[in-house]
Design a protein around this motif. Sequence first.
Motif, PDB file in Angstrom:
ATOM      1  N   ALA A  51      14.907  -8.876 -77.119  1.00  0.00           N
ATOM      2  CA  ALA A  51      15.521 -10.044 -76.489  1.00  0.00           C
ATOM      3  C   ALA A  51      15.155 -10.143 -75.013  1.00  0.00           C
ATOM      4  O   ALA A  51      14.901 -11.242 -74.498  1.00  0.00           O
ATOM      5  N   LEU A  52      15.100  -9.006 -74.320  1.00  0.00           N
ATOM      6  CA  LEU A  52      14.722  -9.023 -72.911  1.00  0.00           C
ATOM      7  C   LEU A  52      13.283  -9.508 -72.738  1.00  0.00           C
ATOM      8  O   LEU A  52      12.985 -10.287 -71.830  1.00  0.00           O
ATOM      9  N   GLY A  53      12.414  -9.080 -73.623  1.00  0.00           N
ATOM     10  CA  GLY A  53      11.033  -9.569 -73.567  1.00  0.00           C
ATOM     11  C   GLY A  53      10.922 -11.055 -73.854  1.00  0.00           C
ATOM     12  O   GLY A  53      10.152 -11.778 -73.196  1.00  0.00           O
ATOM     13  N   GLN A  54      11.700 -11.545 -74.808  1.00  0.00           N
ATOM     14  CA  GLN A  54      11.660 -12.965 -75.132  1.00  0.00           C
ATOM     15  C   GLN A  54      12.218 -13.821 -73.998  1.00  0.00           C
ATOM     16  O   GLN A  54      11.659 -14.872 -73.666  1.00  0.00           O
ATOM     17  N   VAL A  55      13.301 -13.360 -73.372  1.00  0.00           N
ATOM     18  CA  VAL A  55      13.877 -14.116 -72.251  1.00  0.00           C
ATOM     19  C   VAL A  55      12.938 -14.077 -71.047  1.00  0.00           C
ATOM     20  O   VAL A  55      12.808 -15.071 -70.327  1.00  0.00           O
ATOM     21  N   THR A  56      12.273 -12.964 -70.836  1.00  0.00           N
ATOM     22  CA  THR A  56      11.321 -12.875 -69.722  1.00  0.00           C
ATOM     23  C   THR A  56      10.168 -13.851 -69.920  1.00  0.00           C
ATOM     24  O   THR A  56       9.788 -14.577 -68.989  1.00  0.00           O
ATOM     25  N   LEU A  57       9.619 -13.877 -71.119  1.00  0.00           N
ATOM     26  CA  LEU A  57       8.533 -14.830 -71.382  1.00  0.00           C
ATOM     27  C   LEU A  57       9.013 -16.270 -71.288  1.00  0.00           C
ATOM     28  O   LEU A  57       8.298 -17.143 -70.759  1.00  0.00           O
ATOM     29  N   ALA A  58      10.207 -16.544 -71.790  1.00  0.00           N
ATOM     30  CA  ALA A  58      10.742 -17.904 -71.699  1.00  0.00           C
ATOM     31  C   ALA A  58      10.940 -18.311 -70.243  1.00  0.00           C
ATOM     32  O   ALA A  58      10.670 -19.458 -69.865  1.00  0.00           O
ATOM     33  N   GLY A  59      11.401 -17.380 -69.413  1.00  0.00           N
ATOM     34  CA  GLY A  59      11.567 -17.685 -67.991  1.00  0.00           C
ATOM     35  C   GLY A  59      10.248 -17.930 -67.282  1.00  0.00           C
ATOM     36  O   GLY A  59      10.151 -18.793 -66.411  1.00  0.00           O
ATOM     37  N   LYS A  69       5.006 -29.453 -58.381  1.00  0.00           N
ATOM     38  CA  LYS A  69       3.623 -29.304 -57.917  1.00  0.00           C
ATOM     39  C   LYS A  69       3.155 -27.959 -58.443  1.00  0.00           C
ATOM     40  O   LYS A  69       3.532 -26.918 -57.938  1.00  0.00           O
ATOM     41  N   LYS A  70       2.301 -28.001 -59.452  1.00  0.00           N
ATOM     42  CA  LYS A  70       1.994 -26.815 -60.252  1.00  0.00           C
ATOM     43  C   LYS A  70       1.533 -25.600 -59.442  1.00  0.00           C
ATOM     44  O   LYS A  70       2.087 -24.541 -59.615  1.00  0.00           O
ATOM     45  N   PRO A  71       0.579 -25.655 -58.601  1.00  0.00           N
ATOM     46  CA  PRO A  71       0.238 -24.378 -57.949  1.00  0.00           C
ATOM     47  C   PRO A  71       1.205 -23.993 -56.833  1.00  0.00           C
ATOM     48  O   PRO A  71       1.400 -22.814 -56.550  1.00  0.00           O
ATOM     49  N   ASN A  72       1.849 -24.971 -56.185  1.00  0.00           N
ATOM     50  CA  ASN A  72       2.656 -24.658 -55.007  1.00  0.00           C
ATOM     51  C   ASN A  72       4.077 -24.227 -55.356  1.00  0.00           C
ATOM     52  O   ASN A  72       4.642 -23.354 -54.682  1.00  0.00           O
ATOM     53  N   ASP A  73       4.686 -24.837 -56.353  1.00  0.00           N
ATOM     54  CA  ASP A  73       6.087 -24.552 -56.674  1.00  0.00           C
ATOM     55  C   ASP A  73       6.269 -23.344 -57.598  1.00  0.00           C
ATOM     56  O   ASP A  73       7.391 -22.911 -57.820  1.00  0.00           O
ATOM     57  N   MET A  74       5.200 -22.826 -58.123  1.00  0.00           N
ATOM     58  CA  MET A  74       5.314 -21.674 -59.017  1.00  0.00           C
ATOM     59  C   MET A  74       5.449 -20.388 -58.201  1.00  0.00           C
ATOM     60  O   MET A  74       4.876 -20.267 -57.121  1.00  0.00           O
ATOM     61  N   PRO A  75       6.202 -19.402 -58.718  1.00  0.00           N
ATOM     62  CA  PRO A  75       6.294 -18.117 -57.999  1.00  0.00           C
ATOM     63  C   PRO A  75       4.965 -17.362 -58.050  1.00  0.00           C
ATOM     64  O   PRO A  75       4.115 -17.612 -58.919  1.00  0.00           O
ATOM     65  N   ALA A  76       4.791 -16.437 -57.130  1.00  0.00           N
ATOM     66  CA  ALA A  76       3.537 -15.688 -57.058  1.00  0.00           C
ATOM     67  C   ALA A  76       3.342 -14.813 -58.287  1.00  0.00           C
ATOM     68  O   ALA A  76       2.248 -14.710 -58.828  1.00  0.00           O
ATOM     69  N   PHE A  77       4.398 -14.175 -58.733  1.00  0.00           N
ATOM     70  CA  PHE A  77       4.356 -13.331 -59.938  1.00  0.00           C
ATOM     71  C   PHE A  77       5.402 -13.852 -60.921  1.00  0.00           C
ATOM     72  O   PHE A  77       6.555 -13.416 -60.892  1.00  0.00           O
ATOM     73  N   PRO A  78       5.026 -14.784 -61.799  1.00  0.00           N
ATOM     74  CA  PRO A  78       6.033 -15.415 -62.650  1.00  0.00           C
ATOM     75  C   PRO A  78       6.709 -14.452 -63.624  1.00  0.00           C
ATOM     76  O   PRO A  78       7.904 -14.566 -63.874  1.00  0.00           O
ATOM     77  N   LEU A  79       5.977 -13.487 -64.162  1.00  0.00           N
ATOM     78  CA  LEU A  79       6.594 -12.547 -65.095  1.00  0.00           C
ATOM     79  C   LEU A  79       7.592 -11.637 -64.387  1.00  0.00           C
ATOM     80  O   LEU A  79       8.677 -11.370 -64.909  1.00  0.00           O
ATOM     81  N   PHE A  80       7.239 -11.161 -63.207  1.00  0.00           N
ATOM     82  CA  PHE A  80       8.152 -10.287 -62.469  1.00  0.00           C
ATOM     83  C   PHE A  80       9.407 -11.038 -62.038  1.00  0.00           C
ATOM     84  O   PHE A  80      10.515 -10.507 -62.144  1.00  0.00           O
ATOM     85  N   SER A  81       9.243 -12.266 -61.571  1.00  0.00           N
ATOM     86  CA  SER A  81      10.427 -13.026 -61.155  1.00  0.00           C
ATOM     87  C   SER A  81      11.286 -13.399 -62.359  1.00  0.00           C
ATOM     88  O   SER A  81      12.517 -13.382 -62.280  1.00  0.00           O
ATOM     89  N   ALA A  82      10.661 -13.701 -63.497  1.00  0.00           N
ATOM     90  CA  ALA A  82      11.429 -14.005 -64.706  1.00  0.00           C
ATOM     91  C   ALA A  82      12.151 -12.754 -65.218  1.00  0.00           C
ATOM     92  O   ALA A  82      13.298 -12.826 -65.681  1.00  0.00           O
ATOM     93  N   PHE A  83      11.493 -11.595 -65.121  1.00  0.00           N
ATOM     94  CA  PHE A  83      12.127 -10.347 -65.541  1.00  0.00           C
ATOM     95  C   PHE A  83      13.321 -10.010 -64.658  1.00  0.00           C
ATOM     96  O   PHE A  83      14.377  -9.617 -65.151  1.00  0.00           O
ATOM     97  N   ARG A  85      15.128 -12.169 -62.935  1.00  0.00           N
ATOM     98  CA  ARG A  85      16.186 -13.141 -63.247  1.00  0.00           C
ATOM     99  C   ARG A  85      16.899 -12.782 -64.548  1.00  0.00           C
ATOM    100  O   ARG A  85      18.123 -12.905 -64.653  1.00  0.00           O
ATOM    101  N   ALA A  86      16.131 -12.343 -65.537  1.00  0.00           N
ATOM    102  CA  ALA A  86      16.737 -11.966 -66.825  1.00  0.00           C
ATOM    103  C   ALA A  86      17.659 -10.761 -66.652  1.00  0.00           C
ATOM    104  O   ALA A  86      18.747 -10.727 -67.233  1.00  0.00           O
ATOM    105  N   LEU A  87      17.243  -9.779 -65.872  1.00  0.00           N
ATOM    106  CA  LEU A  87      18.095  -8.612 -65.655  1.00  0.00           C
ATOM    107  C   LEU A  87      19.336  -8.960 -64.844  1.00  0.00           C
ATOM    108  O   LEU A  87      20.421  -8.443 -65.105  1.00  0.00           O
ATOM    109  N   ARG A  88      19.175  -9.853 -63.872  1.00  0.00           N
ATOM    110  CA  ARG A  88      20.296 -10.158 -62.987  1.00  0.00           C
ATOM    111  C   ARG A  88      21.327 -11.071 -63.629  1.00  0.00           C
ATOM    112  O   ARG A  88      22.528 -10.853 -63.497  1.00  0.00           O
ATOM    113  N   TYR A  89      20.863 -12.085 -64.352  1.00  0.00           N
ATOM    114  CA  TYR A  89      21.784 -13.109 -64.831  1.00  0.00           C
ATOM    115  C   TYR A  89      22.071 -13.063 -66.333  1.00  0.00           C
ATOM    116  O   TYR A  89      23.045 -13.660 -66.779  1.00  0.00           O
TER     117      TYR A  89
END
Length: 146
Positions: A51-59, A69-83, A85-89
């Motif tokens: 479930a943690l892997g699925q939520v990370t990928l979904a995030g 704005k696709k390149p500017n508004d995206m985080p630098a490391f989307p998987l790390f930031s999604a991971f 967020r998943a752990l925190r929330y």
Amino acid sequence: TFNTSNVTKLCPDAQCLFAFYGGETAYHKYLIILQFFNVFMFFWLANFVIALGQVTLAGAFASYYWAFKKPNDMPAFPLFSAFSRALRYHTGSLAFGSLILAIVQVIRVTLEYLDHRLKGTKAEMANEWMNEVGCCFFPWCQSSWL
């Protein structure tokens, strides 16, 4: 071969113990319960990791989808930031959902074991009960009374 090896010379307090069923110690009394606990915890932790892997990928995919704005508004490391967020929330929700799945999976494994043990017997009431209860946990079940 334990007594003839040099293990007893290197560590004089070492001893070879064989754990068997039916003993009188607390370990022997609760061995089956501990095995059920291990199976339950395996299911719970495996479901939590999935479930943690699925939520990370979904995030990570959501951070791309919702960026204006696709390149500017995206985080630098989307998987790390999604991971993170998943752990925190979402850790509590993932753990609770994994708990529900683990309980159902332990019940299914127990019912499959009982069905396997009762398959060759002539206990008609037990077979009818397995037929009725099994349909609650096995969606592919074709009960005779439906």
